[in-house]
Design a protein around this motif. Sequence first.
Motif: not given
Length: 246
Positions: A1-20
Amino acid sequence: MIVIFAVIFAVWELAVWLFHVPDFVLPSPSMIVDKMIATWQLLLVNALVTAQEIALGFGLSIVLGIPLAIAVVYSRIFERVAFPFMVSLQTIPKVALAPILVMWLGYGILPKIMVAFLISFFPIVISAVVGMRATEKEMVYLVQSMGANELTTFLKIRLPKALPSIFGGLKVGIGQAVVGATVGEFIAAEQGLGYLQLVSQVRLDTPLLFAAVVVLSLLGVLMFNIVAWAERLALPWNRVRTEMVE
């Protein structure tokens, strides 16, 4: 469960940074965490208010719902009178009742408690009725043939048999109570996480809006776990109990 949330938050963080993505549209998880740290006192004060509304509304639904379920099981007349009223009440969207409750009860804590109560009341009653009626008639006849009166039959046979179903209804009800208290705060409130979300929306403070959602979610998980923990204590033999959310 923790790993799933970590992956989701990492993708979210990266998407916000990449697409400004602008902060007021979608803040990054790191920004939400920073906001939660910076405003923890504000979030805590409002979370305590919402928790109080949930606990009182949910407690009222248990105090009234379980005895009502017992009355429905033991009285056909009461069932014919009360059940249609409860079903018709359940079909009314509670959001539609909230403004009426505010007019009657004011802007204090009572309307939120009543909305939490109304929205969590029905699943508790239904689950308790279904659980009590699931008792095998042969078992009831056997106990009564041995001299047990109605009260003893209820305490020794019907109630233990119904407890898994009752706790199932309680776990549904606590989630509904969280929704009810938040809806009540959306209609009229001066404190609470729902009120804080409205204020954040008006001020375009999206990180605080998301922070309030996170705290509300954590509060709901905490409440659910308390019910699941009570189930473990009351039904240590129950193999189909729901696991606690960790």
